[in-house]
Design an enzyme around this catalytic site. Structure first.
Site, PDB file in Angstrom:
ATOM      1  N   ARG A 242      90.988  52.049 -15.190  1.00 43.35           N
ATOM      2  CA  ARG A 242      91.574  52.005 -13.849  1.00 43.35           C
ATOM      3  C   ARG A 242      91.510  53.401 -13.244  1.00 43.35           C
ATOM      4  O   ARG A 242      91.690  54.408 -13.938  1.00 43.35           O
ATOM      5  CB  ARG A 242      93.031  51.535 -13.882  1.00 43.35           C
ATOM      6  CG  ARG A 242      93.197  50.018 -13.979  1.00 43.35           C
ATOM      7  CD  ARG A 242      92.695  49.288 -12.731  1.00 43.35           C
ATOM      8  NE  ARG A 242      92.829  47.853 -12.832  1.00 43.35           N
ATOM      9  CZ  ARG A 242      91.913  47.012 -13.325  1.00 43.35           C
ATOM     10  NH1 ARG A 242      90.761  47.484 -13.779  1.00 43.35           N
ATOM     11  NH2 ARG A 242      92.128  45.710 -13.342  1.00 43.35           N
ATOM     12  N   GLU A 271      90.530  51.913  -4.413  1.00 45.21           N
ATOM     13  CA  GLU A 271      89.319  51.120  -4.154  1.00 45.21           C
ATOM     14  C   GLU A 271      89.451  50.335  -2.861  1.00 45.21           C
ATOM     15  O   GLU A 271      90.543  49.838  -2.579  1.00 45.21           O
ATOM     16  CB  GLU A 271      89.085  50.158  -5.334  1.00 45.21           C
ATOM     17  CG  GLU A 271      88.764  50.909  -6.602  1.00 45.21           C
ATOM     18  CD  GLU A 271      88.565  49.994  -7.812  1.00 45.21           C
ATOM     19  OE1 GLU A 271      88.464  48.773  -7.640  1.00 45.21           O
ATOM     20  OE2 GLU A 271      88.499  50.524  -8.919  1.00 45.21           O
ATOM     21  N   HIS A 289      83.042  48.995  -9.401  1.00 40.60           N
ATOM     22  CA  HIS A 289      83.916  48.162 -10.248  1.00 40.60           C
ATOM     23  C   HIS A 289      83.176  46.905 -10.751  1.00 40.60           C
ATOM     24  O   HIS A 289      83.508  45.782 -10.387  1.00 40.60           O
ATOM     25  CB  HIS A 289      85.201  47.768  -9.483  1.00 40.60           C
ATOM     26  CG  HIS A 289      86.319  47.345 -10.387  1.00 40.60           C
ATOM     27  ND1 HIS A 289      87.642  47.546 -10.088  1.00 40.60           N
ATOM     28  CD2 HIS A 289      86.313  46.714 -11.591  1.00 40.60           C
ATOM     29  CE1 HIS A 289      88.402  47.057 -11.061  1.00 40.60           C
ATOM     30  NE2 HIS A 289      87.613  46.544 -11.985  1.00 40.60           N
TER      31      HIS A 289
HETATM   32  C1  8YV Z   1      87.792  42.641 -13.184  1.00 40.42           C
HETATM   33  C2  8YV Z   1      88.878  44.400 -14.575  1.00 40.42           C
HETATM   34  O1  8YV Z   1      86.594  42.197 -12.751  1.00 40.42           O
HETATM   35  O2  8YV Z   1      89.787  42.500 -15.629  1.00 40.42           O
HETATM   36  C3  8YV Z   1      89.953  43.624 -15.232  1.00 40.42           C
HETATM   37  O3  8YV Z   1      91.053  44.188 -15.368  1.00 40.42           O
HETATM   38  O4  8YV Z   1      88.977  45.554 -14.403  1.00 40.42           O
HETATM   39  C4  8YV Z   1      87.609  43.794 -14.098  1.00 40.42           C
HETATM   40  O5  8YV Z   1      86.809  43.520 -15.159  1.00 40.42           O
HETATM   41  C5  8YV Z   1      88.603  42.916 -11.973  1.00 40.42           C
HETATM   42  O6  8YV Z   1      89.436  44.004 -12.076  1.00 40.42           O
HETATM   43  C6  8YV Z   1      89.387  41.690 -11.651  1.00 40.42           C
HETATM   44  O7  8YV Z   1      90.677  41.768 -12.154  1.00 40.42           O
END
Ligand code: 8YV
Length: 322
Positions: A242, A271, A289
């Site tokens: 993150r 983002e 992302h």
């Molecule tokens: C997702 C991600 O695609 O699952 C997660 O936490 O970071 C990604 O792989 C996106 O953030 C949807 O939640």
């Protein structure tokens, strides 16, 4: 009996949307427009459940709506720092996520970023596309070695361990990790990991530092100026976790000063805003992302959210309860 109303905040793969329509009174988002806080508040008043995701700021203000109808937030994704979990629980909402199904895809992307930044692949690609490649030469775009180097993994959940396995078994890297919640030694050894008891020692001995911890108030800006200072000048930072784990302003200062060799990022603090101070840099890889963005993974994530909703409405006990 009427079927539960489920508001789905983003477009999902067709198979998942069809399943949602078969099981629920699903309100789909055909335009794929991101929900605002007020859209989310409306949804919480109109639906029995929300299938939400990382672009939905489910804040305590949003969760303060009255009258609240929704009883479950089924998050599409493993990370849930966009949801105020405490406020959700206080309002009696059940919150679920989708762990496990995106581990391999995200670990693959972390390795892709590592290779890209080490071997200057973005730079090379930009050069070819710009018609600026004027032929092979021994000193052209010389990058850094990966095989045999040390990878430091911060946070040792499923994804951190999957990255370690790739790095150790596939690339012969030495892998060290730091986590406040160490795993047992047999589990660590199975992925070729040596666990360290301090982040500082991981930072000072790693050639690559890859972030895999959760975003919490404790990990916000974990990688700040002091942490970046502990890294080797020749080392690279990789972030598929993150954005707010890294102090982006401090990262820009460190890159400007040559205090680290480069960074490869898939996630950002605000983002889709990518700081201007990163955009022009050749030694930074910037992706939008994409961690879990494979077709089968996105279907699996959606189906997992559907299963969580179904189990909740049928038994009150979803699989991935937070
Ligand atoms: C997702 C991600 O695609 O699952 C997660 O936490 O970071 C990604 O792989 C996106 O953030 C949807 O939640």
């Amino acid at each position: 009996m009427s079927r539960p109303v489920v508001v789905v905040t983003r477009r999902l793969p067709d198979t998942v949307e069809r399943e949602l329509q078969a099981r629920f009174d699903a309100r789909l988002n055909r335009e794929d427009r991101a929900f605002s806080e007020s859209d989310l508040a409306d949804a919480l008043m109109e639906a029995d459940g929300l299938l939400c995701t990382v672009t939905d700021p489910v804040s305590s203000e949003v969760l303060g709506v009255r009258p609240l109808r929704a009883r479950i937030l089924a998050n599409f994704g493993v990370g849930y720092n966009h949801i105020d979990l405490k406020a959700a629980h206080q309002r009696g909402l059940v919150v679920t996520n989708t762990p496990g199904v995106l581990t391999e895809a995200t670990a693959d992307l972390a390795m892709a970023l590592l290779l890209m930044v080490a071997r200057r692949l973005g730079e090379g690609e930009r050069e070819v596309r710009a018609g600026a490649w004027n032929g092979w030469r021994p000193t052209h775009l010389m990058g850094a070695d990966v095989s045999g180097r040390t990878l430091g993994i911060v946070g040792l959940g499923r994804i951190g361990q999957a990255v370690a396995r790739r790095a150790h078994r596939g690339f012969g890297m030495r892998v060290v990790s730091y986590t406040p919640h160490p795993v047992d030694n047999a589990t660590a050894a199975a992925s070729g990991i040596t666990q360290l008891d301090a982040l500082g020692s991981l930072l000072s001995q790693s050639d690559y530092v890859s972030l895999h911890c959760r975003a919490t108030p404790e990990t916000r800006h974990l990688i700040n100026a002091a942490a970046l200072d502990r890294m080797k000048c020749s080392a690279f930072l990789i972030n598929t976790a993150r954005g707010d784990i890294v102090d982006e302003a401090a990262l820009i200062v460190a890159l400007d000063a040559g205090r680290i060799a480069g960074a490869a990022l898939d996630v950002y603090d605000r983002e889709p805003l990518v700081p201007a101070g990163l955009l022009h840099r050749q030694n930074v890889v910037l992706l939008p992302h994409l961690g879990s963005a494979t077709e089968s993974t996105r279907v699996a994530m959606g189906m997992r959210a559907v299963e969580n909703l179904t189990a909740f409405f049928e038994t009150g006990r979803p699989i991935d309860i937070l």
